[in-house]
Motif scaffolding. Structure first.
Motif, mmCIF file in Angstrom:
data_model
loop_
_atom_site.group_PDB
_atom_site.id
_atom_site.type_symbol
_atom_site.label_atom_id
_atom_site.label_comp_id
_atom_site.label_asym_id
_atom_site.label_seq_id
_atom_site.Cartn_x
_atom_site.Cartn_y
_atom_site.Cartn_z
ATOM 1 N N LEU A 168 11.884 -23.313 10.177
ATOM 2 C CA LEU A 168 12.055 -21.956 9.669
ATOM 3 C C LEU A 168 10.794 -21.138 9.890
ATOM 4 C CD1 LEU A 168 13.466 -19.719 8.133
ATOM 5 C CD2 LEU A 168 12.826 -20.855 5.993
ATOM 6 N N GLY A 169 9.627 -21.727 9.620
ATOM 7 C CA GLY A 169 8.382 -21.013 9.850
ATOM 8 C C GLY A 169 8.179 -20.651 11.313
ATOM 9 N N LEU A 170 8.550 -21.560 12.233
ATOM 10 C CA LEU A 170 8.407 -21.273 13.657
ATOM 11 C C LEU A 170 9.327 -20.136 14.093
ATOM 12 C CD1 LEU A 170 8.118 -24.862 15.173
ATOM 13 C CD2 LEU A 170 6.321 -23.132 14.979
ATOM 14 N N VAL A 171 10.546 -20.098 13.573
ATOM 15 C CA VAL A 171 11.470 -19.016 13.936
ATOM 16 C C VAL A 171 10.940 -17.678 13.436
ATOM 17 C CG1 VAL A 171 13.769 -18.077 13.491
ATOM 18 C CG2 VAL A 171 13.507 -20.478 14.078
ATOM 19 N N LEU A 172 10.452 -17.655 12.196
ATOM 20 C CA LEU A 172 9.895 -16.414 11.670
ATOM 21 C C LEU A 172 8.687 -15.963 12.483
ATOM 22 C CD1 LEU A 172 10.121 -17.128 7.826
ATOM 23 C CD2 LEU A 172 11.582 -15.624 9.184
ATOM 24 N N ALA A 173 7.868 -16.930 12.908
ATOM 25 C CA ALA A 173 6.712 -16.575 13.726
ATOM 26 C C ALA A 173 7.140 -16.042 15.085
ATOM 27 C CB ALA A 173 5.802 -17.788 13.894
ATOM 28 N N VAL A 197 -0.230 -14.963 0.759
ATOM 29 C CA VAL A 197 0.867 -14.614 -0.147
ATOM 30 C C VAL A 197 2.140 -14.292 0.634
ATOM 31 C CG1 VAL A 197 1.656 -13.071 -1.977
ATOM 32 C CG2 VAL A 197 -0.746 -13.758 -1.884
ATOM 33 N N GLY A 198 2.025 -13.369 1.591
ATOM 34 C CA GLY A 198 3.227 -12.947 2.322
ATOM 35 C C GLY A 198 3.866 -14.069 3.118
ATOM 36 N N GLY A 199 3.074 -14.797 3.894
ATOM 37 C CA GLY A 199 3.619 -15.879 4.711
ATOM 38 C C GLY A 199 4.253 -16.987 3.901
ATOM 39 N N PRO A 200 3.553 -17.560 2.894
ATOM 40 C CA PRO A 200 4.178 -18.597 2.085
ATOM 41 C C PRO A 200 5.446 -18.137 1.374
ATOM 42 C CG PRO A 200 1.808 -18.641 1.790
ATOM 43 C CD PRO A 200 2.107 -17.428 2.619
ATOM 44 N N PRO A 223 3.910 -13.808 9.425
ATOM 45 C CA PRO A 223 4.724 -14.848 10.062
ATOM 46 C C PRO A 223 3.921 -16.021 10.596
ATOM 47 C CG PRO A 223 5.482 -12.685 10.719
ATOM 48 C CD PRO A 223 4.210 -12.475 9.962
ATOM 49 N N LEU A 224 2.694 -15.777 11.083
ATOM 50 C CA LEU A 224 1.862 -16.901 11.511
ATOM 51 C C LEU A 224 1.557 -17.814 10.328
ATOM 52 C CD1 LEU A 224 -0.686 -15.226 13.957
ATOM 53 C CD2 LEU A 224 1.180 -16.779 14.534
ATOM 54 N N SER A 225 1.257 -17.211 9.189
ATOM 55 C CA SER A 225 1.047 -18.007 7.989
ATOM 56 C C SER A 225 2.327 -18.738 7.586
ATOM 57 C CB SER A 225 0.582 -17.093 6.853
ATOM 58 O OG SER A 225 0.529 -17.791 5.638
ATOM 59 N N ALA A 226 3.472 -18.072 7.732
ATOM 60 C CA ALA A 226 4.744 -18.723 7.401
ATOM 61 C C ALA A 226 4.981 -19.945 8.274
ATOM 62 C CB ALA A 226 5.897 -17.719 7.565
ATOM 63 N N SER A 227 4.602 -19.856 9.535
ATOM 64 C CA SER A 227 4.755 -21.001 10.425
ATOM 65 C C SER A 227 3.929 -22.189 9.943
ATOM 66 C CB SER A 227 4.345 -20.609 11.846
ATOM 67 O OG SER A 227 4.404 -21.719 12.708
ATOM 68 N N GLY A 228 2.670 -21.933 9.575
ATOM 69 C CA GLY A 228 1.824 -23.020 9.092
ATOM 70 C C GLY A 228 2.313 -23.597 7.782
ATOM 71 N N VAL A 229 2.765 -22.736 6.871
ATOM 72 C CA VAL A 229 3.264 -23.216 5.590
ATOM 73 C C VAL A 229 4.539 -24.036 5.783
ATOM 74 C CG1 VAL A 229 4.270 -22.473 3.398
ATOM 75 C CG2 VAL A 229 2.201 -21.382 4.263
ATOM 76 N N GLY A 230 5.425 -23.579 6.674
ATOM 77 C CA GLY A 230 6.646 -24.335 6.934
ATOM 78 C C GLY A 230 6.345 -25.707 7.499
#
Length: 449
Positions: A47-52, A249-252, A375-382
C-alpha cells in the motif's frame, strides 16, 4: 434581489460544477484504491509503494507543471489531463469487475494517474483567473476550497457505503474480496471525470496574448524559487516544519488509517469511509473558523501552529487503541478541525508575505512537501509495518523441536538419571532454601511399604 456576480458567470458555473463533480469522484478512488491493494496483498508495504508511485511523479512534475501551463492553454492542458485520468480509472474499474486486476497493473495505473494529476493541478489554478474578474478571485477561491472540503466530508462516506454494499455481491470471474463494490467505486470516479470533461468543453476562454519565453529555462525558474525561500528565514523555517510534519505525520496516517479500519474498526471499508469523512468535515469547520482564529493569535502564528499540532499528535496517539468507528471518527474530526485551521492560516500567511512574481513557485514547493514527501514517508511506514507483521507471525509459529509445553524435547546430551535428584538434595539442604511442599497424595494410596 440581484444575483451574485459569480452566479451569473456562465464560464465559472461550468468550471465550478465540473470541478465539484470531479472532486466528489476523486474521493471514491482515494478510498477504493488503498482498499483494493490491501485485498490483493494484505501487505501495508505494498500500500505504501502504491501511494508513493501515485504521488511522487505528481509532486515532481508539479514543480514544472506551471511552466507548461504558462506556454499552453490552461483549458487544453486540463482537458488532456482529466481525459487521461478518466481512461485510466475506467480501465481500473473494468479490470476489477472482470477479475483481471493484479498488482503490476495497479502500479502502472497509479503512476499514470499521478502523472496526469501533476498537470491538472496547475492547469486548474491557472484557468480560474481567466474566466472571472480579478476582484472576484478571493470569493471564487473560497468557493472552490469550501467545495473541496465538503467533498472530503461527504465523498469518503459515500464511497465506503458503495464498497460495503457491493462487498457481498457475487462478481463473475473475480475471486477478489469486495470486487463488485470496488469496481462500482472506480466506475463512479470515471463517470465524474466524464462530466468534468463535458463542462470544460463548453467553457469559452478569451484568447491570451503571446507569452514571452521563460528565462533560464524551467529548472532555472524552480531553482530561483528555492533560493528565494532559503533567503527568507521565517519562510524557510515554516517550509522545513511543513516537511517534517509531512514525513512523520502525513505519511504514517495515509497507511495507518486503512490498516486501522481493516484490523481494528468494526465495519471495515465503511469504517474507513466514515473516519475519512469525519476528517474532511473537521477540515471544513477549520476553514470556517480559521479567520477568527488568525485574528486572535495575530503575532503568535508559530506558537499557535505548535500548540495545535501537539494536540493533533496526542489525538493520533489515542487513536492507536480505538476499536469503535464512532470514537475514531470523533478523534479524526478533531484532528481535521485543528489541521484545517493550521493549513489555511499558514497558506494565507505565505500568500501575504511572498511577492506575487514568486508566489507560484513558492506554493509549488509547499505542495511538494505535502504531495511528495508524505507518500515517500507512507512507503517507508508501509514497509516497516509489513516487516513487523512478518516478525510477529514468525514469533508465534511453534518451533519444530519444541513440545506443547514450549520446552525443547532434547536440548542437549542426555542427563544422568540422578542429576535431578542431586539438584533437589542441594536445594533441600541449602540454608537459604525455602521448605519444600509435600507431594500431593495419590489416589488410590500406594500399597507399597
Amino acid at each position: 434581489m440581484s444575483r451574485h456576480p459569480l452566479a451569473t458567470n456562465t464560464n465559472f458555473r461550468l468550471l465550478f460544477g465540473g470541478s465539484t463533480v470531479s472532486m466528489f469522484g476523486d474521493q471514491f478512488t482515494l478510498v477504493a484504491l488503498p482498499w483494493l491493494v490491501l485485498k490483493l496483498t494484505g501487505d501495508p508495504g505494498a500500500l505504501g509503494l502504491v501511494l508513493a508511485a501515485m504521488a511522487v511523479l505528481r509532486a515532481v512534475f508539479m514543480l514544472i507543471g506551471g511552466a507548461v501551463v504558462d506556454h499552453f492553454s490552461a483549458r487544453a492542458v486540463l482537458l488532456l489531463a482529466r481525459a487521461a485520468n478518466a481512461v485510466m480509472v475506467a480501465a481500473l474499474a473494468a479490470m476489477v469487475l472482470t477479475g483481471a486486476i493484479s498488482m503490476p497493473w495497479v502500479y502502472v495505473l497509479a503512476l499514470g494517474i499521478g502523472l496526469a494529476t501533476a498537470f491538472a493541478y496547475p492547469a486548474g489554478s491557472a484557468l480560474l483567473p481567466s474566466v472571472i474578474e480579478p476582484q472576484q478571485l478571493a470569493q471564487a477561491n473560497g468557493a472552490m476550497m469550501g467545495m473541496r472540503q465538503l467533498s472530503m466530508f461527504i465523498g469518503p462516506a459515500l464511497a465506503g457505503v458503495v464498497i460495503g454494499t457491493g462487498a457481498h455481491a457475487s462478481t463473475a470471474g473475480s475471486a477478489l474480496a469486495d470486487a463488485r463494490g470496488l469496481g462500482w467505486a472506480f466506475a463512479i470516479d470515471a463517470a465524474s471525470f466524464g462530466t468534468s470533461l463535458l463542462s470544460l468543453a463548453l467553457i469559452r476562454v478569451p484568447a491570451a496574448a503571446k507569452r514571452a519565453p521563460l528565462q533560464h529555462g524551467v529548472f532555472g525558474q524552480v531553482l530561483g524559487g528555492l533560493r528565494g525561500i532559503a533567503a527568507d528565514p521565517p519562510l524557510r523555517a515554516f517550509m522545513l516544519y511543513a516537511a517534517v510534519v509531512s514525513l512523520f505525520v502525513g505519511g504514517p496516517t495515509q497507511v495507518g488509517l486503512p490498516v486501522l479500519a481493516d484490523m481494528r474498526l468494526d465495519h471495515g471499508a465503511t469504517s474507513l469511509g466514515i473516519v475519512m469523512a469525519a476528517s474532511g468535515g473537521g477540515m471544513l469547520l477549520g476553514g470556517l473558523f480559521s479567520g477568527a482564529v488568525a485574528k486572535l493569535v495575530r503575532g503568535h502564528l508559530g506558537a499557535m501552529i505548535l500548540c495545535f499540532d501537539a494536540c493533533i499528535g496526542l489525538t493520533l496517539v489515542g487513536l492507536a487503541g480505538v476499536h469503535s468507528t464512532v470514537l475514531a471518527a470523533m478523534l479524526l474530526g478533531l484532528t481535521g478541525l485543528l489541521g484545517g485551521i493550521v493549513q489555511i492560516t499558514l497558506v494565507s500567511w505565505i500568500q501575504r508575505r511572498v511577492p506575487r512574481e514568486m508566489l507560484g513557485r513558492t506554493m509549488s514547493v509547499l505542495m511538494f512537501t505535502f504531495l511528495g514527501l508524505g507518500p515517500l514517508s507512507a512507503s517507508g511506514v508501509g514497509a516497516a509495518q509489513g516487516d513487523l507483521a512478518a516478525s510477529a507471525v514468525h514469533r508465534r509459529r511453534p518451533h519444530p523441536d519444541r513440545d506443547r509445553s514450549g520446552l525443547p524435547d532434547q536440548p542437549g546430551p542426555a542427563r544422568h538419571p540422578r542429576a535431578g535428584r542431586r539438584a533437589a538434595d542441594r536445594l533441600r539442604f541449602s540454608p537459604s532454601a525455602k521448605p519444600l511442599r509435600a507431594p500431593a497424595a495419590r489416589w488410590p494410596p500406594s500399597r507399597r511399604p
